[in-house]
Write a protein that holds these residues in place. Structure first.
Motif, short mmCIF file in Angstrom:
data_model
loop_
_atom_site.label_atom_id
_atom_site.label_comp_id
_atom_site.label_asym_id
_atom_site.label_seq_id
_atom_site.Cartn_x
_atom_site.Cartn_y
_atom_site.Cartn_z
N ASP B 17 0.83 -1.19 0.00
CA ASP B 17 0.00 0.00 0.00
C ASP B 17 0.86 1.24 0.00
OD1 ASP B 17 -2.11 1.70 0.10
OD2 ASP B 17 -2.19 1.70 2.29
N HIS B 18 1.71 1.31 -0.96
CA HIS B 18 2.73 2.33 -0.97
C HIS B 18 2.61 3.13 -2.24
CE1 HIS B 18 6.82 3.98 -1.13
NE2 HIS B 18 6.73 3.93 0.17
N PRO B 19 2.72 4.42 -2.15
CA PRO B 19 2.71 5.17 -3.39
C PRO B 19 3.93 4.82 -4.22
CG PRO B 19 3.24 6.58 -1.51
CD PRO B 19 2.87 5.23 -0.97
N GLY B 20 3.83 4.90 -5.47
CA GLY B 20 4.99 4.60 -6.29
C GLY B 20 4.68 3.60 -7.38
N HIS B 21 3.48 3.13 -7.41
CA HIS B 21 3.09 2.27 -8.50
C HIS B 21 1.75 2.73 -9.02
CE1 HIS B 21 1.36 0.57 -4.91
NE2 HIS B 21 0.39 0.10 -5.66
N MET B 22 1.54 2.43 -10.25
CA MET B 22 0.31 2.88 -10.88
C MET B 22 -0.33 1.72 -11.61
SD MET B 22 1.45 6.56 -12.18
CE MET B 22 2.31 7.60 -11.03
N GLU B 119 -3.41 9.11 -2.13
CA GLU B 119 -2.46 10.21 -2.35
C GLU B 119 -2.34 10.50 -3.84
OE1 GLU B 119 -1.78 7.58 -0.59
OE2 GLU B 119 -1.16 8.15 1.44
N HIS B 120 -2.21 9.40 -4.58
CA HIS B 120 -2.07 9.58 -6.03
C HIS B 120 -3.34 10.17 -6.61
CE1 HIS B 120 1.69 7.54 -5.99
NE2 HIS B 120 1.78 7.65 -7.31
N ALA B 121 -4.43 9.67 -6.13
CA ALA B 121 -5.69 10.16 -6.65
C ALA B 121 -5.80 11.66 -6.37
CB ALA B 121 -6.85 9.41 -6.01
N ALA B 122 -5.37 12.04 -5.17
CA ALA B 122 -5.45 13.44 -4.80
C ALA B 122 -4.60 14.29 -5.73
CB ALA B 122 -5.00 13.62 -3.35
N MET B 123 -3.46 13.71 -6.18
CA MET B 123 -2.60 14.46 -7.09
C MET B 123 -3.11 14.41 -8.51
SD MET B 123 1.23 13.66 -5.72
CE MET B 123 1.06 11.97 -5.17
N GLY B 124 -4.18 13.69 -8.70
CA GLY B 124 -4.73 13.61 -10.04
C GLY B 124 -3.98 12.62 -10.92
N HIS B 125 -3.12 11.80 -10.33
CA HIS B 125 -2.35 10.83 -11.11
C HIS B 125 -3.20 9.67 -11.61
CE1 HIS B 125 1.71 12.17 -9.22
NE2 HIS B 125 1.12 13.11 -9.92
#
Ligand code: CU
Lengths: 606, 376
Positions: B17-22, B119-125
């Motif tokens: 559950d770590h940011p850094g993958h998409m 987090e990623h979603a929040a950044m719009g990624h």
């Protein structure tokens, strides 16, 4: 000194300040009486597998004044129960009163027959008898316990529970303080309840007046007329106020100056418990930001704020990092701002910071009447709500502007007010409700207010926690979509001081709220009243539907703001009967309580 | 990259559950389902949740997406490369163990959203797939409501019954009472000083109450005139009560049957309208009201009005048809306590029409008043 049970040795109090030891004067006084002396002892702690608690009458001294109380092991609040995740615990509770008593473990997931609600989960603890609770401790975090009998909770029968995680605590801090907020009155709770029944506004000495109108305070004439036409009092923010309450921190009044010590630069964890009978606290530490790390005992992603509205029965763990060698005031202002709980965080005992003045009390707005949708429309058309250059209300008494601004929004919708008064009890807006005198109003257009700061905190000029800021650190254990949904109305009548779910007081209810084991249900609470209600479901956590998907914050108590809604998903995985109620003690006592049944799927209904 | 490796990798990453993958980075987007199925246990757990009752059969905590099973085609299964899915069964028939083995599919299968962290979603990624509370609710039926007596199994019905009765009695079923003297005053007058009272007492619950009302006046040294009413009162709405009962005159033998309504009108007016039928068949009526205007938190001015009406002349009681008499008053009180408020005021009384003629000697006038409003 304080009588602590035999097993009360507290080897695990590593983090807790032991300032009490320095109090020579306190040596011949119980802990609660060590007031007026700088630096006050932490609560006595009990821990281990066998814990003895004794419920008995006490005198409680607040700011030098003695009044009657019911305490546990000689203290108010009751001793801190410190447990470890994974252990078993047996709590032998002796009831030394001449009436039935009970203890409910608020937020703990226990077998239902150990939940401690007389008439729901067990018969109660008879006078002059001992009852043993036994259950495994399967969670960690900050919780609390209190009586569920009569109005004993108001008399002092409440205390904190801290459960350390089985492994290392992911929340790192150099030290911690347990902060139990509560309210206490010299009036007997039966008298308080009777007064409320006789005159709903009995304790409110902050009503709107003619003098106020002439001085330009509060609502203007047209608004007052409109509200009067609806027989609604916008100054009705709290039922019981500082006109009779002293607001306490760990059992101590503002002048007692309960003090928690720190070394500048340390990370200090505050475990905040609102154990009040009736008081919603707005908690802040002027000059210190608070980083919320737990809500209702469960970890949340760190979010830093300046103020938190702590509803009755909620708990929050926050981290503060005081860097300066000075005292900080810990301020728990009651939501109606008639008074405050006050304590000190300081590097040394005997210090104290100046208490900020009470801010002007908020007035209820159209949104608090459940006209959220309309207010939004009105604001959108006039564009007047987010006015530029709006003066932020500081701690210097500028909070009046909050009411002023809301007033602006109301003016914008002023033309609606006349017609609105006719629809304040329109059953077309809630066809499922029975027409009972308990329903004074029905919110015509209630909106989800979980993204807003609590009542009166919209314009305080600093960061205020909202429910939407809470995000679980771990993925939710159950991420299924709900099988069904359920709408429950929070209803009341201020004139008759009646409170209920769906317009039916507990004594009138014919069927409980029924669930099957393992059901996933989406529950929407609609607050048809102008007061916030902290709604508590026993035996379960529920996931707030606040836009965080499978990282929804999980809570055991949720404040439903006036005229607003809250939606949560719950997995009813604990078979048994569970209390479900407003945690405002007198609301519950007036009938705002029901039973939730959870039955195995294969069982014949019984 | 073999499918197994892809799955293992994805599992690990999700578990972190770590940011850094998409989504789509490590494996085709079409396959996230397989990922979820292969995952043995959630790596991230909220606070441990006890299973209080062994009888509480639980569905799997983590939903297993159904598309996963499609990855095992019948051909593959036949070759022993994978296990074919069982036909979907009901939730109860699909325990977590079975679901994990792919034997069955528990209902509702949100694809895991871990690939798109908040987090990623929040950044719009990325846009997270709806999961958990973001999923729409179904419209399943509610179960039948059982009797909330589960505790009887453990403590026995005999032990639970009194506690349950007490619970219901205490939570909304209690009775209360109030005795309120709105007016208790001395009226200095030319000739003989007078006095006046008006009050009521109630006893009962929220809906049904016994109400006793009394009002009257007199002059010191003379007989008082007044009345006592005993009424049954029933709440008929959030603000109003219907009342019925009897009224006994003080100083005469006159008796009336009473029917009325009282309550709180819009703009906070306390109002009361009552009809009386005397034991001789005369019909009378009374309308009264007052309003509390707060000047300060404790200083309150109370204007008050009372009108009496009659359907016929009742000469014996010195009552004429029509508007019989009116009393208007205004009283300024100071609430030393809510329950204890001394006041000063002025009241004006007048008889009208035929009544005025019948009461020639005593048709009212203006009077000062000094009194006490009290209740308990
Ligand atoms: Cu409530």
């Amino acid at each position: 000194m304080t009588r602590i049970s035999d097993t009360a040795a507290s080897p695990r109090r590593r983090d807790i300040l032991r300032a009490g030891g320095v109090l020579a004067a306190g040596a011949c006084l119980p802990a609660w009486a060590q007031s007026g002396t700088p630096g006050i002892a932490p609560l006595p702690t009990v821990s281990g597998e066998d814990i003895r608690l004794r419920i008995a009458h006490r005198m409680l001294t607040i700011d030098g004044r003695a009044s009657h109380a019911v305490g546990v092991n000689g203290t108010v609040p009751a001793p801190l129960i410190r447990l470890r995740e994974g252990q078993n615990v047996r709590l032998h509770v002796e009831n030394a009163l001449d009436e039935q008593s009970s203890i409910h473990w608020h937020g703990l997931l226990v077998p239902f027959h150990m939940d401690g609600v007389p008439g729901v989960s067990f018969p109660g603890i008879a006078p002059r008898s001992t009852f043993t609770y036994e259950f495994p401790v399967r969670q960690s975090g900050t919780y609390w316990y209190h009586s569920h009998s009569g109005l004993q909770e108001q008399l002092g029968l409440y205390g904190p529970i801290v459960i350390d995680p089985a492994g290392t605590d992911p929340i790192v801090s150099a030290r911690e303080h347990v902060i139990v907020l509560s309210d206490h009155s010299p009036l007997h709770p039966h008298v308080i309840f009777r007064k409320l029944k006789q005159q709903g506004g009995y304790f409110n000495f902050q009503k709107q007046t003619l003098a106020g109108l002439l001085a330009g305070r509060d609502q203007r004439e047209a608004e007052r007329l409109a509200w009067g036409g609806m027989r609604m009092d916008p100054a009705d923010v709290a039922d019981v106020t500082a006109s009779t309450y002293a607001y306490l921190v760990n059992g101590h009044g503002p002048r007692d100056n309960w003090t928690g010590l720190f070394v500048p630069g340390e990370r200090v964890r505050l475990r905040i418990v609102n154990a009040s009978a009736m008081t919603t606290f707005n908690l802040r530490i002027p000059g210190l930001a608070m980083t919320v790390v737990q809500a209702d005992g469960l970890p949340v992603r760190a979010v830093t704020v300046d103020e938190i509205q702590v509803a009755v029965a909620e708990t929050y763990d926050v981290i503060v990092e005081p860097r300066d060698d000075r005292a900080y005031a810990l301020v728990g202002e009651s939501v109606d701002r008639s008074g405050m709980a006050l304590a000190t965080l300081a590097p040394r005992a005997g210090m104290r910071a100046a208490a900020p003045p009470l801010r002007p009390r908020p007035l209820a707005t159209m949104k608090d009447m459940g006209m959220g949708g309309m207010a939004a429309t009105a604001t959108a058309t006039t564009g007047g709500h987010d006015m530029p250059g709006h003066k932020m209300a500081g701690q210097d008494g500028g909070g009046q502007d909050a009411a002023g601004q809301d007033g602006g929004a109301e003016d914008a919708a002023g033309q609606d007010m006349g017609t609105m008064s006719h629809s304040m009890r329109d059953f077309a807006n809630a066809p499922e409700l029975k027409r009972t005198p308990t329903i004074q109003t029905i919110a015509p257009m209630p909106v989800d207010r979980t993204g807003e700061p609590g009542q009166g905190l919209l314009d305080v000029g600093h960061r205020v926690l909202t429910y939407r800021d809470l995000v679980a650190t771990a993925r939710n254990p159950d991420t299924r979509a709900p099988d069904r949904s359920l709408r429950i109305h929070l209803t009341g009548n201020m004139e008759r001081y009646m409170w209920a779910f769906d317009g039916e007081k507990l004594n009138e209810v014919t069927a409980p709220f029924a669930f099957l084991a393992g059901e996933r249900v989406r529950v929407t609470l609609v607050n048809d009243t102008m007061m916030g209600h902290p709604i508590h479901l026993h035996g379960h956590f529920f996931e707030l539907v606040t836009g965080h998907g499978d990282f929804a914050p999980r809570k055991h108590t949720v404040q439903v703001q006036p005229g607003g809604t809250v939606t949560f998903d719950v997995t009813t995985d604990a078979v048994g009967d569970w209390a479900f109620h407003c945690h405002m003690l007198y609301h519950m006592h007036a009938g705002m309580m029901q039973v939730v049944t959870v039955r195995p799927r294969d069982a014949v209904p019984a | 990259m073999s499918a197994a490796l892809a799955i293992a990798l994805a599992v690990q990453m999700q578990g972190m559950d770590h940011p850094g993958h998409m989504p789509g980075m490590t494996m085709p987007a079409a396959k996230p389902a397989a990922t979820a199925q292969a995952r043995p246990k959630p790596a991230t757990r909220a606070t441990a949740r006890p299973k209080p009752s062994a009888s509480a059969k639980r569905r799997p905590k983590r939903a297993v997406p159904s598309p996963a099973v499609a990855a095992c085609s019948p051909e593959h299964a036949a070759m022993g490369h994978c296990e074919a899915p069982m036909p979907p069964a009901s939730a109860d028939a699909c325990p977590p163990e079975h679901a994990a083995m792919g034997h069955c599919t528990p209902p509702v299968a949100p694809p895991p959203a871990a690939a798109c962290s908040p987090e990623h979603a929040a950044m719009g990624h990325c846009k997270p797939a709806p999961a958990g509370t973001a999923l729409p609710a179904g419209d399943g039926p509610a179960p039948a409501a059982p009797s909330p007596t589960y505790a009887d199994r453990i403590w026995g019905a005999a032990a639970m019954a009194p506690a349950r009765a007490q619970l219901r009695r205490e939570h909304g079923g209690a009775t209360f009472s109030q005795v309120m003297l709105n007016i208790a005053e001395w009226q200095p007058r030319r000739g003989a000083d007078g006095y006046r009272w008006d009050g009521e007492a109630w006893f009962g619950g929220d809906i049904d109450r016994l109400v006793v009302k009394s009002e009257g006046d007199g002059r010191f040294g003379a007989r008082a005139s007044g009345e006592v009413q005993a009424l049954y009162s029933r709440a008929v709405g959030p603000y109003f009560n219907l009342q019925g009962g009897v009224r006994q005159e003080i100083g005469t033998d006159r008796r009336y049957a009473v029917a009325g309504i009282e309550g709180l009108a819009p703009y906070w007016f306390d109002v009361e309208a009552t009809a009386f039928l005397s034991d001789r068949g005369d019909v009378l009526a009374r309308v009264e009201g007052y309003y509390d205007q707060r000047i300060t938190q404790r200083l309150i001015v109370q204007p008050r009005a009372e009108l009496n009406l009659s359907a016929q002349d009742v000469p014996r009681d010195r009552i004429g048809a029509g508007l019989v008499d009116a009393e208007l008053g205004v009283r300024l009180r100071y609430e030393l306590r809510r329950e204890f408020a001394p006041y000063i005021g002025v009241s004006w009384e007048r008889a009208f029409g035929e009544t005025r003629r019948l009461r020639a000697r005593d048709d009212g006038g203006v009077a000062l008043a000094v009194g006490l409003r009290g209740w308990f």
